[in-house]
Design a protein around this motif. Structure first.
Motif, PDB file in Angstrom:
ATOM      1  N   SER A 285       0.660  -0.957   0.158  1.00 53.61           N
ATOM      2  CA  SER A 285      -0.044  -0.071   0.007  1.00 53.61           C
ATOM      3  C   SER A 285       0.790   1.112  -0.132  1.00 53.61           C
ATOM      4  O   SER A 285       1.914   1.401   0.904  1.00 53.61           O
ATOM      5  CB  SER A 285      -0.968   0.025   1.304  1.00 53.61           C
ATOM      6  OG  SER A 285      -1.596  -1.301   1.255  1.00 53.61           O
ATOM      7  N   LEU A 286       0.668   2.237  -0.905  1.00 53.97           N
ATOM      8  CA  LEU A 286       1.336   3.525  -0.946  1.00 53.97           C
ATOM      9  C   LEU A 286       0.614   4.603  -0.614  1.00 53.97           C
ATOM     10  O   LEU A 286      -0.662   4.889  -0.551  1.00 53.97           O
ATOM     11  CB  LEU A 286       1.945   3.710  -2.454  1.00 53.97           C
ATOM     12  CG  LEU A 286       2.569   2.417  -2.915  1.00 53.97           C
ATOM     13  CD1 LEU A 286       3.003   2.918  -4.690  1.00 53.97           C
ATOM     14  CD2 LEU A 286       3.879   2.366  -2.189  1.00 53.97           C
ATOM     15  N   LEU A 294      -3.553   5.806   2.834  1.00 55.73           N
ATOM     16  CA  LEU A 294      -2.759   4.655   2.166  1.00 55.73           C
ATOM     17  C   LEU A 294      -3.739   3.927   1.194  1.00 55.73           C
ATOM     18  O   LEU A 294      -4.793   3.266   1.478  1.00 55.73           O
ATOM     19  CB  LEU A 294      -1.867   3.653   3.090  1.00 55.73           C
ATOM     20  CG  LEU A 294      -0.771   4.049   3.950  1.00 55.73           C
ATOM     21  CD1 LEU A 294      -0.689   3.212   5.230  1.00 55.73           C
ATOM     22  CD2 LEU A 294       0.271   4.077   3.138  1.00 55.73           C
ATOM     23  N   GLU A 295      -3.420   3.639  -0.292  1.00 52.02           N
ATOM     24  CA  GLU A 295      -4.029   2.825  -1.115  1.00 52.02           C
ATOM     25  C   GLU A 295      -3.375   1.613  -1.662  1.00 52.02           C
ATOM     26  O   GLU A 295      -2.336   1.714  -1.906  1.00 52.02           O
ATOM     27  CB  GLU A 295      -4.158   4.031  -2.257  1.00 52.02           C
ATOM     28  CG  GLU A 295      -5.028   5.351  -2.053  1.00 52.02           C
ATOM     29  CD  GLU A 295      -5.078   6.294  -2.960  1.00 52.02           C
ATOM     30  OE1 GLU A 295      -4.062   5.801  -4.188  1.00 52.02           O
ATOM     31  OE2 GLU A 295      -5.661   7.296  -2.891  1.00 52.02           O
ATOM     32  N   GLY A 306      -8.967  -5.313   0.256  1.00 55.64           N
ATOM     33  CA  GLY A 306      -8.740  -4.031   1.256  1.00 55.64           C
ATOM     34  C   GLY A 306      -8.712  -3.035   0.056  1.00 55.64           C
ATOM     35  O   GLY A 306      -7.975  -2.962  -0.959  1.00 55.64           O
ATOM     36  N   GLY A 307      -9.155  -1.742   0.612  1.00 49.78           N
ATOM     37  CA  GLY A 307      -8.906  -0.516  -0.400  1.00 49.78           C
ATOM     38  C   GLY A 307      -7.981   0.461   0.480  1.00 49.78           C
ATOM     39  O   GLY A 307      -6.888   0.039   1.028  1.00 49.78           O
ATOM     40  N   HIS A 336      -6.043  -2.480  10.039  1.00 49.70           N
ATOM     41  CA  HIS A 336      -6.377  -2.814   8.654  1.00 49.70           C
ATOM     42  C   HIS A 336      -6.046  -4.176   8.149  1.00 49.70           C
ATOM     43  O   HIS A 336      -6.365  -4.593   7.022  1.00 49.70           O
ATOM     44  CB  HIS A 336      -5.250  -1.910   7.599  1.00 49.70           C
ATOM     45  CG  HIS A 336      -3.871  -2.311   7.896  1.00 49.70           C
ATOM     46  ND1 HIS A 336      -3.283  -3.071   6.943  1.00 49.70           N
ATOM     47  CD2 HIS A 336      -2.974  -1.946   8.634  1.00 49.70           C
ATOM     48  CE1 HIS A 336      -1.902  -3.502   7.280  1.00 49.70           C
ATOM     49  NE2 HIS A 336      -1.812  -2.521   8.399  1.00 49.70           N
ATOM     50  N   ASP A 337      -5.655  -5.126   8.958  1.00 48.54           N
ATOM     51  CA  ASP A 337      -5.475  -6.263   8.978  1.00 48.54           C
ATOM     52  C   ASP A 337      -6.696  -7.211   9.084  1.00 48.54           C
ATOM     53  O   ASP A 337      -6.820  -7.270  10.285  1.00 48.54           O
ATOM     54  CB  ASP A 337      -4.252  -6.603   9.414  1.00 48.54           C
ATOM     55  CG  ASP A 337      -3.650  -8.316   9.581  1.00 48.54           C
ATOM     56  OD1 ASP A 337      -4.179  -8.822   8.364  1.00 48.54           O
ATOM     57  OD2 ASP A 337      -3.091  -9.018  10.461  1.00 48.54           O
TER      58      ASP A 337
END
Length: 564
Positions: A285-286, A294-295, A306-307, A336-337
């Motif tokens: 994710s950047l 973060l995308e 996940g987005g 996010h996990d």
């Protein structure tokens, strides 16, 4: 344990005996020398006494024959001298007194009587001195003989003793040095099994034993090192075999990432190479340009869907360090996990900047913690490649884009125009070039300032970017001039699109600080090639001539190029 005999004590004892022998010979020689010198002095003294006695007898006869005062004085002087010579012998002095007294008592007697009276005394004095001389000569001879024998016997004996001592010491030293030299040569050649023979109990024997202990210790050390080296080689070989996949995958990742031209290609490369290292899945994710989101850039394996998510939802991003979580670890899981496996989150850092977060999945928490080294190497290489790719895209964008309008620049137009001309010739389709100019642009700068002039160019650039197709090439040619390359577009369609552009530009109303509103108009020149071989420069000149015709006709209009 046998008592060690010190080689130093043996040498000291031998040299002591040698020195004592030399001292003895020296003392005897010096004694004989002093005795001989004393004997020489004694002989001289005794002979002087005897000669003085003979002189005294002669003066006595002269005095007795001619009794004068001079003769008597000469006798008295000779007598006094003789008396002084025998001052260390009381008996001789007593005899001299008797001699003188006899001469005094015999006054008036005849010459023969007086000589007979004194002659025995004088003879006795001479005999005593002669006997003393003989005794002293005998003693001196004895001592000289003793010294001679001492020198004759002592010097060869001393030399023999010294030679024997030197030979013994040399043989003893050689008994160690020769084997020790051979042993050191073998040790230097690598043979540590050599040993030096130990003979005796002196210091040299101790040296030999210490050398043997040293070589034995070295031999054990070398054997242990060889065993350790074999163990290390086996472990290294196993590690090399185990890490072959890792090295190949990391090398392949770096090679392909370096060759990527776009981020889309990079995402595909990561998704294909990463499963060889992390088969259970993962994602990259950047950070967005806003730096607050973060995308998802790419994912592989069984990574959950996940987005976009916030940086605060990842412990690695918040702490700035790697974070492992899982069922067997006492660490919180990132929000996010959404997986149930062991998870390792790592920040993507390159050139002092955080690019994003890498999330990797493992069977359990300990496996995630154990793979942290490999994951960090993967992340570091990935971060550097993504940073280089971003820098490459930035440089490429800066090299072909106009910074004011965001449109392509003249350099990009010239490079692309040649390719489009060649393609139009191959495909046989028409290619149109549109050249446009802002009418009375100099007044915008002179009357309202350069800021308003820049605003006019930016707004016109937005209109151009909105009106034309994705395949069309819209460029700022220079100053207030723009050029548009229209592939597969005939003359009629090009004129219609030029008219649409003129109308859209005229609809622009710009607010200026010193004016209630400004109106923008453009003049457009259009030329078209029908697929035959043409030069880009010629097309640009034709469109420019058409533009000048539009301006000459009163501006705010379009004109097509017509050959003279």
């Amino acid at each position: 344990m046998p008592v060690r005999r010190s080689l130093e004590r043996q040498l000291l004892l031998g040299f002591t005996l040698l020195v004592l022998a030399i001292i003895t010979v020296t003392v005897l020689s010096l004694t004989a020398f002093y005795e001989y010198r004393r004997h020489a002095q004694t002989v001289t003294h005794t002979r002087a006494v005897i000669d003085q006695v003979r002189t005294l007898q002669l003066l006595e006869r002269q005095w007795l024959v001619t009794p004068t005062g001079d003769r008597r004085e000469a006798f008295d002087r000779a007598w006094a001298e003789t008396f002084a010579l025998v001052q260390d012998d009381p008996q001789q002095r007593q005899r001299l007194r008797e001699w003188r007294e006899d001469l005094q008592r015999s006054e008036g007697e005849s010459l023969s009587v007086r000589l007979q009276r004194t002659l025995p005394v004088a003879q006795e004095i001479v005999d005593v001195e002669s006997a003393l001389l003989a005794r002293r000569r005998a003693v001196t001879q004895e001592r000289v003989n003793a010294a001679q024998w001492a020198v004759l016997i002592g010097l060869p004996l001393t030399a023999t003793l010294g030679a024997a001592l030197g030979i013994l010491m040399l043989r003893r030293v050689r008994s160690l040095t020769t084997p020790l030299l051979r042993a050191t040569e073998r040790v230097r050649a690598g043979d540590l099994s050599v040993r030096v023979p130990v003979t005796g109990q002196d210091d040299l024997s101790v040296i030999a034993r210490h050398f043997n202990d040293m070589t034995a210790s070295l031999q054990r050390t070398v054997q242990e090192q060889r065993a350790l080296q074999r163990t290390l080689e086996e472990r290294v070989e196993s590690l090399v075999q185990a890490s072959t996949t890792e090295l190949q995958a990391l090398s392949q990742l770096g090679l392909f990432m370096q060759a990527c031209e776009t981020q889309t290609e990079a995402a595909e490369v990561i998704a294909r190479v990463a499963p060889a290292l992390f088969p259970l899945g993962g994602s990259v994710s950047l950070l967005a340009e806003s730096r607050n989101m973060l995308e998802r850039f790419t994912a592989w394996g069984g990574a959950p869907e996940g987005g976009a998510w916030l940086p605060e939802e990842c412990w690695a991003s918040r702490l700035g360090t790697d974070h492992a979580a899982g069922p067997d670890l006492n660490a919180p899981r990132c929000r996010h996990d959404r997986s149930e496996l062991g998870t390792l989150c790592l920040t993507l850092n390159a050139q002092g900047e955080t690019l994003g977060v890498v999330t990797l999945h493992f069977p359990d928490g300990p496996a995630a913690a154990q793979a942290q080294g490999l994951a960090r190497r993967f992340t570091d290489r990935l971060a550097l490649s993504l940073a280089n790719l971003r820098l490459k895209e930035t440089l490429r964008h800066q090299s072909v884009r106009d910074p004011l309008t965001g449109l392509y620049n003249r350099r990009y137009f010239e490079e692309t125009g040649e390719r489009e001309l060649a393609r139009a010739e191959r495909q046989g389709w028409p290619l149109s070039v549109m050249m446009l100019d802002v009418d009375h642009f100099k007044q915008f700068n002179d009357v309202h300032g350069h800021a308003v002039g820049d605003m006019v160019l930016r707004r016109l650039g937005h209109v151009l970017g909105r009106l034309f197709r994705e395949d069309d090439v819209v460029c700022r040619y220079g100053g207030e001039e723009f050029v548009v390359l229209l592939p597969n577009c005939g003359a009629g369609a090009a004129l219609e699109r030029a008219e649409s552009l003129r109308v859209a530009a005229g609809a622009l109303v710009l607010a200026a600080p010193d004016s209630s509103g400004l109106t923008v108009t453009v003049s457009v020149g259009v030329t078209t090639t029908t697929g035959e071989r043409h030069e880009l420069g010629a097309l640009v000149r034709e469109a420019d001539q058409a533009l000048y015709r539009a301006k000459a006709q009163g501006r705010n209009r379009i004109a097509a190029y017509h050959a003279e």
